[in-house]
Structures are given as C-alpha cells and as structure tokens.
Design a protein around this motif. Structure first.
Motif, short mmCIF file in Angstrom:
data_model
loop_
_atom_site.label_atom_id
_atom_site.label_comp_id
_atom_site.label_asym_id
_atom_site.label_seq_id
_atom_site.Cartn_x
_atom_site.Cartn_y
_atom_site.Cartn_z
N UNK A 61 38.80 31.80 54.28
CA UNK A 61 38.92 33.21 54.66
C UNK A 61 37.80 33.88 55.38
N UNK A 72 33.23 42.01 46.91
CA UNK A 72 34.20 42.45 46.14
C UNK A 72 35.43 41.28 46.43
N UNK A 73 35.51 41.09 47.71
CA UNK A 73 36.63 39.82 47.88
C UNK A 73 36.24 38.72 47.38
N UNK A 76 37.32 39.10 43.77
CA UNK A 76 38.76 39.05 43.50
C UNK A 76 39.33 37.75 43.53
N UNK A 80 41.01 35.77 40.27
CA UNK A 80 42.17 35.45 40.42
C UNK A 80 42.43 34.05 39.80
N UNK A 81 41.53 33.24 40.16
CA UNK A 81 41.62 31.70 39.95
C UNK A 81 41.35 31.65 38.57
N UNK A 83 41.91 33.64 36.02
CA UNK A 83 43.13 33.94 35.11
C UNK A 83 44.27 32.99 35.45
N UNK A 84 44.24 32.53 36.55
CA UNK A 84 45.30 31.38 36.67
C UNK A 84 44.88 29.94 35.98
N UNK A 87 45.37 30.71 31.94
CA UNK A 87 46.75 30.70 31.77
C UNK A 87 47.19 29.27 31.62
N UNK A 88 46.77 28.42 32.42
CA UNK A 88 47.25 27.00 32.59
C UNK A 88 46.66 26.28 31.36
N UNK A 90 46.02 27.86 28.46
CA UNK A 90 46.71 28.33 27.31
C UNK A 90 48.12 27.44 27.21
N UNK A 91 48.65 27.08 28.42
CA UNK A 91 49.76 26.46 28.35
C UNK A 91 49.51 25.00 27.95
N UNK A 92 48.70 24.26 28.39
CA UNK A 92 48.61 22.78 28.49
C UNK A 92 47.34 22.45 27.28
N UNK A 94 46.25 24.28 24.47
CA UNK A 94 46.20 25.49 23.68
C UNK A 94 45.32 25.54 22.97
N UNK A 98 42.09 28.42 22.45
CA UNK A 98 41.67 28.99 21.33
C UNK A 98 40.08 28.88 20.83
#
Lengths: 229, 222
Positions: A61, A72-73, A76, A80-81, A83-84, A87-88, A90-92, A94, A98
């Motif tokens: 970009x 700022x961009x 952001x 975003x990455x 956080x993603x 989450x991954x 946390x899912x795989x 876990x 923790x």
C-alpha cells in the motif's frame, strides 16, 4: 532508494542490525516472556508472523498512503494483524495463549514492527519487504529463543518444559539438566532477564571486535580479506 | 485539467484513506473472529473441564460439569458477590460440588481457587486457578511448583478439626512455606470457609439450576 541485496538483508537481520541485540527494540516482550524456551519461541513466532504480514501489506500500500497519515495507517494495519494472530493462537494454541497472556496483544507496541514498516517496507517492493520481515523477525525470534533457553536452564534446570503447548498433546521434550526445579531464581525474574540480555549483547560485541581485529590484522599482513560484513 | 482532487483537498483525502484502512483492518478482525470463535469456545470449555476433572473421581461423573452449574452469592465465605458452583453427578446421584471461591487476602492480591467438596463433606481437591504471588516463595501454591496444594485432598472439617484449619505458625496443622506465610495462610482460610459454606448449604447446592433452592442461593440479585 539504494537497491538492497538479499544477502545484506540476511546478514543485517540476523546479526549486524539484529533488532534485539543491536537496535535494542521490543525489549518489553523480550524480558517478560523469555522465562522458558517454549514461551519465548511462541512469542517469537507470533511476532515473526505479524512482522511478515505487516511488512508485505505496508509495502503493497506504500504508494497509496499519504505521508501525513502513514503512521496511523501502519498502526491500524499492525493492530489488525496482531488481533487476527491472537485469535488464531486462542483457537489453535490455547494453553500457550493463556501463558503468554497480554504480551500477545502487546506485539502491537513492539517497535520492531513499526520500525521496519517505516524504515524498510514503506520504501521497497513486496518481495524485499517480505524477506526483510522474515530475516528481522528470525533474528528477533532467535534472540528470544536463546534468552529463553538460558533463563530456563539457569532458573529451573530444564529445557523445553511445556513443549506440549506448542507441539500438541503429549509432546514432552523437557530435558532436565540438573536439580529438582529450583534453580537460580533471579534468572526467572525481570532483573535476571536484563542481565542475561546484557551478557548476550556483550558477547555479540566481543565477537564483532574479534572479527574486526582479525580482519585488520589480515589486511596489515597483506592477506586479501574476504567479503566484509 | 485543474489540480487533481487529491491535491485540492489533502486533508479530506487523508481522512478518507485512513477511514478505508480502518474499515479494512476491522474487516480482517471480524472475519478472523467468525472463523475461530467455535474452536475458541470449544477450547475454553475443554480447559474448564480439564481443571474440574482432576478434582473429582472423573470415572464416576456422567453429567457435563461445565454446564451443570449455578451462581451463588456469599461474599463473606466465598470472597466475592457471585461465585460459580459446578456440580458433578453420577446419573441422578450427586457426587461433588466444585466451588470457585476468591481468596481475598493473598500477599499480592486476590487469588481464584477451585475447591471440590464431595458428598460426604470431604475435599476432592483444591487447585489455584490464578494468582499474583511472589515467584519462588508464594507461588508454591501452584501444583507445578510443589505438592502442597495436593495435601488438601481428603481433608474435611473433621480432619483436622476446625481449630486445626490454620498454618502451623498460627497453631494449626497446615505447613506454611519457608519465607512465605501470608499466602498459605490465606489459602487455608479460604478453603475452610468454602467447606463451611458447603456444609451449611448441604443438598441445596445440588438443586437444579432453575429451582427455587438454587435461586435462593444466588441471593437477592438472583
């Protein structure tokens, strides 16, 4: 922009501009989660993933981001990455998630990532940016791993304790090197982390100095010196 | 052609771009969230069940302890306004209740426990779920660091008698740690309180979640 060679990126990322030992960036996670080798490896790989994704995206970009809003961009994009990735995890992974706790989210604040975005990814093409992210991330992760291994060994006498958190189910690669779990407690606390990091930086500087002296001596003796750097 | 739009309204363009990138970022997070949320919920449930299963004779238990639970309220005995109580049953027969009290007076702040009380009033076991105690000193309450917490299994309000439910330094029968008395003292007190609560409420703790008895345990906030 000067063209950068892939070889230079490798040497810089892993040694001459190692983000942890030379640039001294990202010290917060470095000191907080390296109490065992597995924790350190987990966070190192998470940081590497984010760095890769962020570098490539920022590079793609780079022509559309106006200079006034570039920071700022970048934030952001990085947030975003992160956080993603969290989450991954946390899912795989876990249990590892923790254990690492808040330090995964804090990857957003890791100056290595926004540093490389600003200094490299926003000025070079995606292929180079990807490679830079890979090498800088690998250099950082390696320092985390070495530091984690040292602190775990000295602090609790084991290596790779908790391997099941990364490698699943029943993997128990714990190598008990000595004692019954009670090592030198300082190694497991932040001051011990600082001291260990200082020793690593000193060690790297020592090696550099010896190499430079050897090269200078070779030059003085008229022997052709190999590729510098 | 006149100056392009991007040069005439630089701030507006910058704002728009920033907004677009933010939407894209939020979109990425949203997609990842949806893609992972089932697996995450499964992981959390499994982690909870694993923690509960070590405290009761798991081979007997037939119900789903993670969902068979009620909220109770007893700040004095259980350390917080709302405490979750999980129930373990073998068919229709009650096996144990697992309370999750808060230890309010830890050395470095409150700690969360799981305390399993079997039907006969004895302890199935105690574990510390989270704490902030001093590494190397108070953190011996962790199962990974020492066997101390395992010593609660089998104890009850008759073994030792209520007067014995203190650390040795206070005249009771429980070991403290060298260099750390506050932490074990707080845990022993919290476990004793949990046992007193369980004895007081008795069978009501096994009542179905939507029954009058269960709702009464939840206090006036229901």
């Amino acid at each position: 922009m000067a063209e950068v060679s892939y070889g230079k990126i490798v040497r810089d990322g892993l040694w001459h501009n190692n983000q942890a030992l030379v640039a001294l960036l990202g010290l917060c996670p470095l000191l907080a989660v390296t109490n065992t080798a597995i924790n350190a490896l987990g966070l190192g790989l998470a940081t590497l993933s984010v760095l890769l994704l962020s570098n490539v995206t920022v590079s793609l970009i780079r022509n559309w981001v106006r200079p006034e809003i570039r920071l700022p961009v970048f934030v952001v994009v990085i947030a975003a990455f992160v956080t993603a990735v969290e989450l991954v995890m946390k899912a795989y992974f876990h249990e590892l998630h923790k254990v690492l706790g808040i330090f995964i989210a804090l990857i957003v604040t890791n100056c290595v990532i926004i540093g490389r975005a600003e200094a490299f990814a926003s000025r070079h093409g995606p292929a180079l940016a990807l490679f830079d992210g890979l090498m800088m991330g690998a250099g950082f992760a390696l320092v985390l791993l070495v530091l984690g291994a040292i602190r775990e060994l000295v602090g609790q006498g084991t290596l790779l304790a908790g391997a099941h958190m990364m490698f699943g189910g029943d993997a128990d690669l714990t190598i008990r090197v000595f004692g019954d779990g009670d090592g030198f407690l300082l190694a497991l606390l932040p001051p011990g982390a600082f001291i260990a990091l200082g020793l690593l930086v000193a060690g790297k500087n020592l090696i550099d100095r010896r190499q430079a002296a050897a090269a200078a001596a070779a030059r003085a003796a008229g022997v052709p010196v190999g590729q510098p750097g | 052609m006149a100056r392009p739009l991007t040069a005439k309204f630089p701030i507006a363009v910058a704002g728009l771009l920033l907004g677009l990138f933010s939407v894209a970022g939020a979109g990425l997070v949203a997609v990842t969230h949806v893609a992972t949320k089932d697996r995450i919920a499964h992981n959390e449930r499994q982690a909870l069940l694993d923690r509960l299963a070590v405290l009761v004779p798991a081979q007997q238990v037939t119900n789903d302890m993670a969902t068979d639970r009620i909220q109770v309220s007893d700040p004095d005995r259980l350390g917080s306004d709302r405490t979750t109580v999980y129930r373990a049953r073998a068919g229709d027969a009650p096996v144990a209740v697992i309370l999750s009290p808060v230890v309010p007076d830890g050395y470095a702040g409150p700690m969360n426990l799981l305390v399993a009380v079997l039907r006969d009033g004895s302890l199935g076991g105690v574990r510390v779920v989270s704490h902030h105690e001093t590494p190397g000193l108070g953190d011996k309450i962790e199962e990974a660091k020492s066997d101390w917490i395992l010593g609660f299994a089998g104890k009850s309000l008759d073994n030792p008698s209520p007067a014995g439910w203190k650390v040795k330094r206070d005249g009771g029968e429980f070991d403290q740690f060298t260099g750390a008395t506050v932490t074990p003292r707080a845990v022993v007190k919290a476990v004793k309180n949990a046992l007193l609560y369980a004895r007081e409420k008795g069978e009501a703790l096994y009542a179905p979640a939507d029954s009058v008895q269960a709702r009464a345990l939840g206090g006036s906030t229901g």
